[in-house]
Design a protein around this motif. Structure first.
Motif, PDB file in Angstrom:
ATOM      1  N   VAL A 232       0.863  -1.181   0.000  1.00  0.00           N
ATOM      2  CA  VAL A 232       0.000   0.000   0.000  1.00  0.00           C
ATOM      3  C   VAL A 232       0.902   1.234   0.000  1.00  0.00           C
ATOM      4  O   VAL A 232       2.014   1.201   0.529  1.00  0.00           O
ATOM      5  CB  VAL A 232      -0.952   0.045   1.220  1.00  0.00           C
ATOM      6  CG1 VAL A 232      -1.917  -1.131   1.201  1.00  0.00           C
ATOM      7  CG2 VAL A 232      -0.173   0.065   2.528  1.00  0.00           C
ATOM      8  N   VAL A 233       0.443   2.300  -0.635  1.00  0.00           N
ATOM      9  CA  VAL A 233       1.158   3.577  -0.634  1.00  0.00           C
ATOM     10  C   VAL A 233       0.281   4.593   0.086  1.00  0.00           C
ATOM     11  O   VAL A 233      -0.887   4.776  -0.258  1.00  0.00           O
ATOM     12  CB  VAL A 233       1.470   4.054  -2.070  1.00  0.00           C
ATOM     13  CG1 VAL A 233       2.143   5.419  -2.038  1.00  0.00           C
ATOM     14  CG2 VAL A 233       2.362   3.041  -2.774  1.00  0.00           C
ATOM     15  N   LEU A 234       0.847   5.233   1.090  1.00  0.00           N
ATOM     16  CA  LEU A 234       0.092   6.148   1.951  1.00  0.00           C
ATOM     17  C   LEU A 234       0.472   7.597   1.701  1.00  0.00           C
ATOM     18  O   LEU A 234       1.642   7.922   1.491  1.00  0.00           O
ATOM     19  CB  LEU A 234       0.346   5.821   3.427  1.00  0.00           C
ATOM     20  CG  LEU A 234       0.104   4.378   3.893  1.00  0.00           C
ATOM     21  CD1 LEU A 234       0.490   4.233   5.354  1.00  0.00           C
ATOM     22  CD2 LEU A 234      -1.355   3.982   3.680  1.00  0.00           C
ATOM     23  N   LYS A 235      -0.530   8.470   1.746  1.00  0.00           N
ATOM     24  CA  LYS A 235      -0.350   9.910   1.692  1.00  0.00           C
ATOM     25  C   LYS A 235      -0.735  10.483   3.063  1.00  0.00           C
ATOM     26  O   LYS A 235      -1.232   9.759   3.924  1.00  0.00           O
ATOM     27  CB  LYS A 235      -1.232  10.509   0.586  1.00  0.00           C
ATOM     28  CG  LYS A 235      -0.906  10.001  -0.823  1.00  0.00           C
ATOM     29  CD  LYS A 235       0.464  10.435  -1.280  1.00  0.00           C
ATOM     30  CE  LYS A 235       0.739  10.000  -2.723  1.00  0.00           C
ATOM     31  NZ  LYS A 235       2.090  10.393  -3.157  1.00  0.00           N
ATOM     32  N   PRO A 236      -0.529  11.795   3.281  1.00  0.00           N
ATOM     33  CA  PRO A 236      -0.916  12.378   4.568  1.00  0.00           C
ATOM     34  C   PRO A 236      -2.367  12.075   4.934  1.00  0.00           C
ATOM     35  O   PRO A 236      -3.239  12.035   4.082  1.00  0.00           O
ATOM     36  CB  PRO A 236      -0.681  13.879   4.344  1.00  0.00           C
ATOM     37  CG  PRO A 236       0.430  13.923   3.347  1.00  0.00           C
ATOM     38  CD  PRO A 236       0.171  12.771   2.419  1.00  0.00           C
ATOM     39  N   GLN A 237      -2.574  11.840   6.219  1.00  0.00           N
ATOM     40  CA  GLN A 237      -3.890  11.510   6.776  1.00  0.00           C
ATOM     41  C   GLN A 237      -4.377  10.131   6.318  1.00  0.00           C
ATOM     42  O   GLN A 237      -5.579   9.876   6.321  1.00  0.00           O
ATOM     43  CB  GLN A 237      -4.926  12.595   6.441  1.00  0.00           C
ATOM     44  CG  GLN A 237      -4.572  13.981   6.959  1.00  0.00           C
ATOM     45  CD  GLN A 237      -4.330  13.988   8.472  1.00  0.00           C
ATOM     46  OE1 GLN A 237      -5.137  13.483   9.247  1.00  0.00           O
ATOM     47  NE2 GLN A 237      -3.197  14.552   8.896  1.00  0.00           N
ATOM     48  N   GLN A 238      -3.453   9.272   5.935  1.00  0.00           N
ATOM     49  CA  GLN A 238      -3.809   7.894   5.618  1.00  0.00           C
ATOM     50  C   GLN A 238      -3.081   6.951   6.566  1.00  0.00           C
ATOM     51  O   GLN A 238      -2.022   7.279   7.103  1.00  0.00           O
ATOM     52  CB  GLN A 238      -3.470   7.562   4.162  1.00  0.00           C
ATOM     53  CG  GLN A 238      -4.352   8.292   3.165  1.00  0.00           C
ATOM     54  CD  GLN A 238      -4.087   7.868   1.730  1.00  0.00           C
ATOM     55  OE1 GLN A 238      -2.970   7.526   1.363  1.00  0.00           O
ATOM     56  NE2 GLN A 238      -5.133   7.879   0.912  1.00  0.00           N
ATOM     57  N   GLN A 239      -3.647   5.762   6.721  1.00  0.00           N
ATOM     58  CA  GLN A 239      -3.150   4.811   7.709  1.00  0.00           C
ATOM     59  C   GLN A 239      -3.088   3.405   7.110  1.00  0.00           C
ATOM     60  O   GLN A 239      -3.969   3.007   6.349  1.00  0.00           O
ATOM     61  CB  GLN A 239      -4.077   4.814   8.926  1.00  0.00           C
ATOM     62  CG  GLN A 239      -3.742   3.849  10.031  1.00  0.00           C
ATOM     63  CD  GLN A 239      -4.831   3.836  11.100  1.00  0.00           C
ATOM     64  OE1 GLN A 239      -5.806   3.094  11.003  1.00  0.00           O
ATOM     65  NE2 GLN A 239      -4.689   4.688  12.117  1.00  0.00           N
ATOM     66  N   ALA A 240      -2.048   2.663   7.469  1.00  0.00           N
ATOM     67  CA  ALA A 240      -1.934   1.254   7.089  1.00  0.00           C
ATOM     68  C   ALA A 240      -2.021   0.404   8.348  1.00  0.00           C
ATOM     69  O   ALA A 240      -1.473   0.771   9.399  1.00  0.00           O
ATOM     70  CB  ALA A 240      -0.610   0.993   6.380  1.00  0.00           C
ATOM     71  N   SER A 251      -5.300  -0.448   4.097  1.00  0.00           N
ATOM     72  CA  SER A 251      -5.072   0.986   4.278  1.00  0.00           C
ATOM     73  C   SER A 251      -6.402   1.728   4.227  1.00  0.00           C
ATOM     74  O   SER A 251      -7.384   1.221   3.682  1.00  0.00           O
ATOM     75  CB  SER A 251      -4.136   1.526   3.182  1.00  0.00           C
ATOM     76  OG  SER A 251      -4.737   1.407   1.908  1.00  0.00           O
ATOM     77  N   LYS A 252      -6.410   2.921   4.801  1.00  0.00           N
ATOM     78  CA  LYS A 252      -7.623   3.734   4.773  1.00  0.00           C
ATOM     79  C   LYS A 252      -7.263   5.194   4.969  1.00  0.00           C
ATOM     80  O   LYS A 252      -6.193   5.537   5.481  1.00  0.00           O
ATOM     81  CB  LYS A 252      -8.594   3.288   5.861  1.00  0.00           C
ATOM     82  CG  LYS A 252      -8.070   3.449   7.288  1.00  0.00           C
ATOM     83  CD  LYS A 252      -9.100   2.970   8.309  1.00  0.00           C
ATOM     84  CE  LYS A 252      -8.586   3.131   9.735  1.00  0.00           C
ATOM     85  NZ  LYS A 252      -9.583   2.654  10.729  1.00  0.00           N
ATOM     86  N   THR A 253      -8.168   6.066   4.525  1.00  0.00           N
ATOM     87  CA  THR A 253      -8.022   7.503   4.750  1.00  0.00           C
ATOM     88  C   THR A 253      -8.741   7.853   6.048  1.00  0.00           C
ATOM     89  O   THR A 253      -9.888   7.465   6.255  1.00  0.00           O
ATOM     90  CB  THR A 253      -8.632   8.305   3.585  1.00  0.00           C
ATOM     91  OG1 THR A 253      -7.925   7.963   2.377  1.00  0.00           O
ATOM     92  CG2 THR A 253      -8.506   9.799   3.836  1.00  0.00           C
ATOM     93  N   LEU A 254      -8.051   8.586   6.912  1.00  0.00           N
ATOM     94  CA  LEU A 254      -8.619   8.914   8.215  1.00  0.00           C
ATOM     95  C   LEU A 254      -9.550  10.114   8.114  1.00  0.00           C
ATOM     96  O   LEU A 254      -9.197  11.129   7.500  1.00  0.00           O
ATOM     97  CB  LEU A 254      -7.502   9.211   9.220  1.00  0.00           C
ATOM     98  CG  LEU A 254      -6.511   8.068   9.474  1.00  0.00           C
ATOM     99  CD1 LEU A 254      -5.368   8.555  10.355  1.00  0.00           C
ATOM    100  CD2 LEU A 254      -7.215   6.888  10.129  1.00  0.00           C
TER     101      LEU A 254
END
Length: 341
Positions: A232-240, A251-254
């Motif tokens: 998974v590739v995460l950006k700001p405000q995202q969580q693995a 993964s998900k966006t918070l």
């Protein structure tokens, strides 16, 4: 469910340093899955057990200069199986004098592999206290570590990569370097970045590892139960999230939160503000619970103009200004000190 076996040829390839990066990940994930399984060979088919044993013993004899045609004594089969299990579980260290390649990759200098006997020393740092501490890495990156967090790395990073092993909870502020990706290994989870800031929570007892990104982007990979690659590739405000039992990586966006996590920065101003009111504001801003060991501390006043500061920095400043200390357990903080006049 017992882990699947892997080809003996792949093990030999790994031990000789001829694996590709993808093959190394498969072997190391397999090795990690063997923790607590000293009799793993017992779960393999007989033919595969024999193949692994024969290959392993052949390598040992070759390294020790033993002549197979002239054995000094005959060993019992069950004893040999015990040796094979121990050798395989120690993947990469059964040859005398080898580096622990499963734990830390070999250093390289100017593109050349170093002599293992002259390898750079390894630094291991554990936060044994009850406060959050900042630990600086060789490249200038900083990890803010919670109590009981542990980090391990070569005392000097290689010229082509940066690699650490981490367990516990900590916030990484990684120095940007496009020529040397920064890699963190937490159990079977690998985190790769160039320059960014993110929080890692890798506590074995909680059965779930977590990565939260604040700035930049982060790539998280892990091997599934069948050793398939998950990424998974995460950006700001995202969580693995990586579940240790199911080996599932998601993964998900918070969603926007009313209260920030302690590693997220805020701007806040205090002007001769009584400590009890300072605590109220901090509890409203952050997901924390703060108590005073001595009620008399509530009368102490604090003046500070803090811009884009995370909770640990705010807490450190507060303690320095008021000459107090604190202890932390999870998100619960206790402030200790003498009352103000």
């Amino acid at each position: 469910m017992k882990p699947n076996g892997i080809p003996p040829a792949l093990l030999e390839k790994y031990l000789s340093g001829e694996c590709t990066d993808a093959e190394k990940e498969v072997v190391e994930a397999w090795y990690a899955s063997l923790q607590g399984e000293p009799r793993y060979l017992d779960h393999l088919p007989d033919a595969e057990q024999d193949e692994i044993r024969q290959g392993t013993f052949g390598n040992i004899r070759q390294e020790l200069g033993m002549v197979e045609e002239r054995p000094l004594r005959r060993l019992q089969l069950h004893w040999l199986a015990g040796i094979a299990a121990s050798v395989l579980i120690a993947v990469g260290v059964f040859l005398v004098g080898n580096l622990k390649s499963v734990q830390l990759p070999e250093m390289t200098i100017k593109g050349q592999r170093t002599d293992p006997s002259k390898a750079l020393p390894v630094t291991t740092f554990k936060n044994t206290g009850k406060q959050i501490v900042r630990h600086k890495l060789p490249d200038g990156s900083v990890v803010t570590m919670h109590p009981n967090a542990i980090i391990e790395y070569h005392t000097a990073f290689a010229t082509n990569k940066r690699f650490v092993i981490f367990s516990g909870e900590g916030f990484f502020d990684v120095t940007k370097d496009k020529t040397r990706p920064f890699n963190i290994k937490s159990g079977e989870m690998i985190i790769r970045v160039l320059g960014t800031s993110f929080n890692v929570k890798a506590i074995e007892s909680q059965k779930k590892f977590q990565v939260d990104v604040v700035t930049g982007s982060v790539q998280v990979t892990a091997a599934g139960k069948s050793f398939d690659r998950q990424e998974v590739v995460l950006k700001p405000q995202q969580q693995a999230l990586f579940e240790l039992d199911s080996k599932k990586l998601t993964s998900k966006t918070l969603p926007p939160q009313t209260k920030k996590e302690i590693y997220e920065p805020v701007t806040i101003v205090f002007e001769e503000t009584p400590l009890n009111q300072v605590i109220e504001q901090l509890e409203k801003r952050f997901n924390v619970s703060i108590s005073l060991a001595n009620p008399g501390l509530a009368r102490c006043g604090l003046t500070a103009n803090l811009e884009s500061q995370a909770f640990p920095s705010i807490l450190e400043m507060l303690c320095t200004s008021l000459e107090v200390t604190y202890t932390i357990s999870g998100n619960n903080i206790t402030i200790n000190g003498e009352p103000c006049e």
